[in-house]
Design an enzyme around this catalytic site. Structure first.
Site, PDB file in Angstrom:
ATOM      1  N   TYR A  33       0.713  -1.102   0.029  1.00 42.52           N
ATOM      2  CA  TYR A  33       0.070  -0.099   0.093  1.00 42.52           C
ATOM      3  C   TYR A  33       0.997   1.099  -0.090  1.00 42.52           C
ATOM      4  O   TYR A  33       2.056   1.220   0.252  1.00 42.52           O
ATOM      5  CB  TYR A  33      -0.724  -0.124   1.397  1.00 42.52           C
ATOM      6  CG  TYR A  33      -0.180   0.394   2.555  1.00 42.52           C
ATOM      7  CD1 TYR A  33       0.535  -0.739   3.335  1.00 42.52           C
ATOM      8  CD2 TYR A  33      -0.373   1.432   3.074  1.00 42.52           C
ATOM      9  CE1 TYR A  33       1.182  -0.374   4.435  1.00 42.52           C
ATOM     10  CE2 TYR A  33       0.184   1.805   4.477  1.00 42.52           C
ATOM     11  CZ  TYR A  33       0.828   0.829   4.837  1.00 42.52           C
ATOM     12  OH  TYR A  33       1.676   1.086   6.134  1.00 42.52           O
ATOM     13  N   LYS A 148       6.546  -1.899   1.616  1.00 43.13           N
ATOM     14  CA  LYS A 148       5.205  -1.390   2.446  1.00 43.13           C
ATOM     15  C   LYS A 148       4.103  -2.251   2.331  1.00 43.13           C
ATOM     16  O   LYS A 148       3.322  -2.155   1.566  1.00 43.13           O
ATOM     17  CB  LYS A 148       5.059   0.134   1.665  1.00 43.13           C
ATOM     18  CG  LYS A 148       4.174   0.951   2.950  1.00 43.13           C
ATOM     19  CD  LYS A 148       4.129   2.374   2.413  1.00 43.13           C
ATOM     20  CE  LYS A 148       3.286   3.210   3.108  1.00 43.13           C
ATOM     21  NZ  LYS A 148       3.319   3.007   4.740  1.00 43.13           N
ATOM     22  N   GLU A 181      12.599   2.306  13.857  1.00 40.40           N
ATOM     23  CA  GLU A 181      11.429   3.346  13.284  1.00 40.40           C
ATOM     24  C   GLU A 181      10.321   3.250  14.328  1.00 40.40           C
ATOM     25  O   GLU A 181      10.160   2.165  15.181  1.00 40.40           O
ATOM     26  CB  GLU A 181      11.317   3.223  11.935  1.00 40.40           C
ATOM     27  CG  GLU A 181      10.548   1.913  11.574  1.00 40.40           C
ATOM     28  CD  GLU A 181      10.183   1.694  10.232  1.00 40.40           C
ATOM     29  OE1 GLU A 181       9.933   2.675   9.401  1.00 40.40           O
ATOM     30  OE2 GLU A 181      10.201   0.658   9.827  1.00 40.40           O
ATOM     31  N   LEU A 206      11.234   1.356   6.753  1.00 38.90           N
ATOM     32  CA  LEU A 206      10.563   1.726   5.716  1.00 38.90           C
ATOM     33  C   LEU A 206      11.112   3.109   5.205  1.00 38.90           C
ATOM     34  O   LEU A 206      11.242   3.996   6.165  1.00 38.90           O
ATOM     35  CB  LEU A 206       9.017   2.046   5.876  1.00 38.90           C
ATOM     36  CG  LEU A 206       8.263   2.595   4.518  1.00 38.90           C
ATOM     37  CD1 LEU A 206       8.165   1.254   3.641  1.00 38.90           C
ATOM     38  CD2 LEU A 206       7.050   3.303   4.714  1.00 38.90           C
TER      39      LEU A 206
END
Ligand code: PDD
Length: 284
Positions: A33, A148, A181, A206
């Site tokens: 996505y 993702k 992250e 990411l």
């Protein structure tokens, strides 16, 4: 006004937007996505988002559901139908519908394509004034966080843990003690020596589009950034911290696991980068 979603070739009322029970996105999280912001009627960083979508699809060997130029037209038509000027579009592509079997379908199936939009949620004034709190959690995700993927269960659990702790976000710490992250944001610190540090791109994170824009803006303003892993100990000793993402832009982090970061107020560099990012949004 009816809110529309786009589902596999049709614009339909959002409340009636459905996919098949054997869509592989639903059964295996076999899909990817993107979330792209819309600012004053314009997509923000559309090209880098579509390039990352292309990369995610390539890595999972899923084809484009339609030519990128056509996908861009659909994005615009959905935004037009929804009368949206400020918000975001969610684009999801799955491997498609096939009888449940772990391996890829043997016969050709069309990738599934879904798009929805939502109006911008403004960041609470208190968060902008005081910064936000994060908690740290173990990074229990898979080894390809650069894709993702819609497989977001660790991120879901992490964000829920943050909310239950009264925090805005959870930052993930791997077995080596490195802060990788957030659950839906990239993580940054400013060391006591004034150096800006963020995890380098690679399979552990990411590579955020906002992250890349902030790196560019920092370079243009002679703010040196080190792309290297930083540890939880470095985070706890940092002078400043902040997070970046499509919806949060640049947001100062002023508490980690209940303790203040630096003097507990939004840092100078974080505020500067936020200003630069907001100015860039107006300019682009
Ligand atoms: N999240 N890291 C993770 C794990 C993310 O899911 C995201 C984005 C980011 C920031 O990337 P970007 O700057 O390209 O938004 C970092 C989106 C917004 C989401 O899941 O809603």
């Amino acid at each position: 006004m009816t809110r529309f979603a786009y589902v596999n070739g049709l614009y339909c009322p959002h409340s009636e937007a459905m996919v098949h029970v054997e869509d592989r996105g639903y059964q295996f999280a076999d899909g990817v996505y993107e979330v792209i912001a819309l600012h004053r009627g314009r997509f923000v960083d559309e090209q880098p988002h579509l390039e990352r979508l292309d990369r995610s699809l390539f890595e999972l060997r899923i084809g484009w559901p339609m030519a990128p130029a056509v996908l861009k037209l659909v994005m615009r038509e959905l935004v037009r139908r929804n009368g949206l000027r400020d918000g975001s579009i969610y684009i999801q592509v799955t491997r498609g519908v096939a009888p449940r079997d772990h391996a890829f379908p043997k016969t050709r199936v069309e990738p599934g394509l879904v798009m929805t939009t939502r109006r911008a949620k403004s960041i609470p004034a208190a968060a902008l004034r005081d910064g936000v709190a994060v908690v740290t959690i173990p990074d229990i995700r898979w080894g390809r966080c650069d894709i993702k993927s819609v497989g977001l269960l660790p991120n879901v659990l992490g964000k829920q843990a943050a909310l239950e702790a009264g925090a805005y976000e959870a930052w993930q710490v791997n077995a080596q003690g490195v802060v990788t992250e957030g659950t839906s944001t990239n993580a940054w610190i400013v060391t006591r020596e004034g150096r800006v540090v963020t995890h380098p791109p690679g399979p552990q994170i990411l590579n955020g589009v906002t992250r890349l824009t902030v790196l560019r803006l920092a370079a243009e303003s002679q703010i040196a950034v080190e792309e290297r892993p930083f540890t939880l100990a470095e985070l706890k000793a940092a002078r400043e911290a902040f997070l970046t993402s499509t919806s949060s832009h640049v947001l100062p982090v002023t508490r980690v696991d209940g303790a203040p970061v630096g003097d507990g107020k939004p840092g100078r560099i974080a505020r500067r980068l936020r200003e630069l990012y907001l100015a860039e949004l107006e300019r682009a």
